[in-house]
Design a protein around this motif. Structure first.
Motif, PDB file in Angstrom:
ATOM      1  N   VAL A  84      24.789  -7.011 -23.111  1.00 57.15           N
ATOM      2  CA  VAL A  84      25.152  -8.296 -23.892  1.00 57.15           C
ATOM      3  C   VAL A  84      23.566  -8.410 -24.298  1.00 57.15           C
ATOM      4  O   VAL A  84      23.865  -9.590 -25.463  1.00 57.15           O
ATOM      5  N   LEU A  85      22.155  -7.908 -24.005  1.00 61.20           N
ATOM      6  CA  LEU A  85      21.515  -8.150 -24.297  1.00 61.20           C
ATOM      7  C   LEU A  85      21.243  -7.987 -25.421  1.00 61.20           C
ATOM      8  O   LEU A  85      19.829  -8.752 -26.981  1.00 61.20           O
ATOM      9  N   PHE A  86      21.931  -6.620 -25.861  1.00 61.95           N
ATOM     10  CA  PHE A  86      21.314  -5.728 -27.026  1.00 61.95           C
ATOM     11  C   PHE A  86      22.223  -6.617 -28.336  1.00 61.95           C
ATOM     12  O   PHE A  86      21.900  -6.857 -29.333  1.00 61.95           O
ATOM     13  N   VAL A  87      23.453  -7.023 -27.702  1.00 60.70           N
ATOM     14  CA  VAL A  87      24.082  -8.266 -28.540  1.00 60.70           C
ATOM     15  C   VAL A  87      23.181  -8.909 -28.899  1.00 60.70           C
ATOM     16  O   VAL A  87      22.991 -10.045 -30.362  1.00 60.70           O
ATOM     17  N   ALA A  88      22.367 -10.333 -27.998  1.00 60.46           N
ATOM     18  CA  ALA A  88      22.016 -11.330 -27.998  1.00 60.46           C
ATOM     19  C   ALA A  88      20.548 -11.139 -29.033  1.00 60.46           C
ATOM     20  O   ALA A  88      20.389 -11.818 -29.833  1.00 60.46           O
ATOM     21  N   LEU A  89      19.962  -9.958 -29.080  1.00 59.80           N
ATOM     22  CA  LEU A  89      19.065  -9.547 -28.915  1.00 59.80           C
ATOM     23  C   LEU A  89      19.165  -9.075 -31.520  1.00 59.80           C
ATOM     24  O   LEU A  89      19.217  -9.600 -32.028  1.00 59.80           O
ATOM     25  N   GLY A  90      20.879  -8.560 -31.767  1.00 52.22           N
ATOM     26  CA  GLY A  90      21.136  -8.283 -32.904  1.00 52.22           C
ATOM     27  C   GLY A  90      21.175 -10.125 -33.304  1.00 52.22           C
ATOM     28  O   GLY A  90      20.963  -9.962 -34.652  1.00 52.22           O
ATOM     29  N   LEU A  91      22.189 -10.657 -32.587  1.00 54.10           N
ATOM     30  CA  LEU A  91      22.284 -11.826 -32.482  1.00 54.10           C
ATOM     31  C   LEU A  91      20.846 -12.846 -33.272  1.00 54.10           C
ATOM     32  O   LEU A  91      20.948 -13.270 -34.813  1.00 54.10           O
ATOM     33  N   TRP A  92      19.211 -12.639 -32.612  1.00 50.69           N
ATOM     34  CA  TRP A  92      18.973 -12.718 -32.655  1.00 50.69           C
ATOM     35  C   TRP A  92      18.025 -12.240 -34.688  1.00 50.69           C
ATOM     36  O   TRP A  92      17.338 -12.912 -35.030  1.00 50.69           O
ATOM     37  N   LEU A  93      18.303 -11.182 -34.502  1.00 43.65           N
ATOM     38  CA  LEU A  93      18.138 -10.312 -35.971  1.00 43.65           C
ATOM     39  C   LEU A  93      18.298 -11.049 -36.617  1.00 43.65           C
ATOM     40  O   LEU A  93      18.261 -11.552 -38.580  1.00 43.65           O
ATOM     41  N   ILE A  94      19.590 -10.892 -36.490  1.00 43.11           N
ATOM     42  CA  ILE A  94      20.563 -11.718 -38.008  1.00 43.11           C
ATOM     43  C   ILE A  94      20.706 -13.213 -38.747  1.00 43.11           C
ATOM     44  O   ILE A  94      19.860 -13.527 -39.353  1.00 43.11           O
ATOM     45  N   PHE A  95      20.233 -14.128 -37.156  1.00 40.59           N
ATOM     46  CA  PHE A  95      19.912 -15.548 -37.263  1.00 40.59           C
ATOM     47  C   PHE A  95      18.936 -15.777 -36.555  1.00 40.59           C
ATOM     48  O   PHE A  95      18.740 -17.216 -37.152  1.00 40.59           O
ATOM     49  N   GLY A  96      18.203 -15.135 -36.301  1.00 42.39           N
ATOM     50  CA  GLY A  96      16.859 -16.080 -36.271  1.00 42.39           C
ATOM     51  C   GLY A  96      15.441 -16.022 -37.056  1.00 42.39           C
ATOM     52  O   GLY A  96      15.852 -15.910 -38.378  1.00 42.39           O
ATOM     53  N   SER A  97      14.672 -16.948 -37.055  1.00 41.09           N
ATOM     54  CA  SER A  97      13.984 -17.580 -37.490  1.00 41.09           C
ATOM     55  C   SER A  97      12.376 -16.590 -37.975  1.00 41.09           C
ATOM     56  O   SER A  97      11.850 -16.792 -36.540  1.00 41.09           O
ATOM     57  N   PHE A  98      12.123 -16.006 -38.720  1.00 43.97           N
ATOM     58  CA  PHE A  98      10.958 -15.339 -38.868  1.00 43.97           C
ATOM     59  C   PHE A  98      10.683 -15.990 -39.837  1.00 43.97           C
ATOM     60  O   PHE A  98      10.871 -16.603 -40.484  1.00 43.97           O
ATOM     61  N   GLU A  99       8.862 -16.248 -39.351  1.00 49.23           N
ATOM     62  CA  GLU A  99       7.920 -16.766 -40.875  1.00 49.23           C
ATOM     63  C   GLU A  99       8.926 -16.149 -41.975  1.00 49.23           C
ATOM     64  O   GLU A  99       8.524 -15.380 -42.408  1.00 49.23           O
ATOM     65  N   SER A 100       8.326 -17.162 -43.088  1.00 50.75           N
ATOM     66  CA  SER A 100       8.604 -16.947 -44.561  1.00 50.75           C
ATOM     67  C   SER A 100       7.951 -15.629 -44.300  1.00 50.75           C
ATOM     68  O   SER A 100       6.480 -15.754 -44.148  1.00 50.75           O
ATOM     69  N   TYR A 101       8.300 -14.649 -45.485  1.00 48.41           N
ATOM     70  CA  TYR A 101       8.175 -13.643 -46.396  1.00 48.41           C
ATOM     71  C   TYR A 101       6.650 -14.367 -46.877  1.00 48.41           C
ATOM     72  O   TYR A 101       7.035 -14.107 -47.967  1.00 48.41           O
ATOM     73  N   SER A 102       5.290 -13.690 -46.619  1.00 48.05           N
ATOM     74  CA  SER A 102       4.009 -14.389 -47.062  1.00 48.05           C
ATOM     75  C   SER A 102       3.586 -12.949 -48.958  1.00 48.05           C
ATOM     76  O   SER A 102       2.519 -13.222 -50.062  1.00 48.05           O
ATOM     77  N   GLY A 103       4.982 -12.461 -48.459  1.00 51.29           N
ATOM     78  CA  GLY A 103       3.939 -10.788 -50.822  1.00 51.29           C
ATOM     79  C   GLY A 103       2.843  -9.825 -49.148  1.00 51.29           C
ATOM     80  O   GLY A 103       3.083  -9.160 -50.260  1.00 51.29           O
ATOM     81  N   SER A 104       2.520 -10.691 -48.111  1.00 47.02           N
ATOM     82  CA  SER A 104       1.380  -8.970 -48.271  1.00 47.02           C
ATOM     83  C   SER A 104       2.025  -8.310 -47.457  1.00 47.02           C
ATOM     84  O   SER A 104       2.829  -8.789 -45.805  1.00 47.02           O
TER      85      SER A 104
END
Length: 188
Positions: A27-47
């Motif tokens: 279940v923890l790995f399912v949650a991690l997978g969902l976080w990878l799909i829908f999680g908020s990442f800072e926008s890619y800066s190009g660097s």
């Protein structure tokens, strides 16, 4: 090791604690997978940095989907096994009755067994049961995934039958010793 013995028959129950821990991990790995799909990442800066590829959707979404699908399936199978009230492994004069996992094969007759080996696959230990007629056991597979798993075991290890102590109230070393002793006793 918790075993029940009656008339030479040894019964090893399923370990609800081990299976619950495996379920929580899945279940923890399912949650991690969902976080990878829908999680908020800072926008890619190009660097570019050492781990900048992790922020890219082209990486996050497929890895997240694989995690959700694979570990979600594992969680379902572990949950179904938790509901199983049967013994995990029964050893008697007929053979070994394996009910330790969702893809267990059932009865493995002593006269079919060539050898029992303790193998290590990555960080897991398994009991490999080599049989005279592997195709007979492969034909007992219940469903497509079970068939694929048995064929893969046969291709990689020359036997379709692998028993894991991960869901049993016994550790791998004790199980291997017990099976070797009982094979010697019942095959003679």
């Amino acid at each position: 090791m918790k075993t029940k013995s009656h008339n030479g028959e040894i019964k090893i129950p399923l370990s609800k604690l081990k299976m619950t821990l495996l379920l929580l991990g899945a279940v923890l790995f399912v949650a991690l997978g969902l976080w990878l799909i829908f999680g908020s990442f800072e926008s890619y800066s190009g660097s570019y940095s050492r781990y900048s590829y992790v922020k890219e959707p082209i990486f996050r979404i497929p890895v997240g989907l694989l995690s959700v699908v694979f570990f979600g399936l594992c969680a379902i199978l572990i949950f179904l096994k938790l509901l199983d009230g049967k013994e995990g492994l029964i050893i008697n004069e007929k053979g070994i009755f394996d009910n330790s996992g969702y893809f267990s094969i059932g009865l493995i007759i002593w006269s079919d067994i060539i050898s029992i080996e303790n193998i290590k696959q990555k960080d897991n230990n398994f009991i490999l049961v080599r049989v005279k007629n592997p195709k007979t056991y492969i034909n007992k597979a219940r469903g497509f995934m079970h068939l694929k798993a048995m064929r893969a075991n046969y291709k990689w290890y020359n036997s379709p039958i692998m028993i894991s102590a991960n869901s049993l109230q016994i550790n791998n070393k004790e199980l291997y010793t017990l099976l070797m002793n009982k094979m010697e006793e019942f095959k003679n």
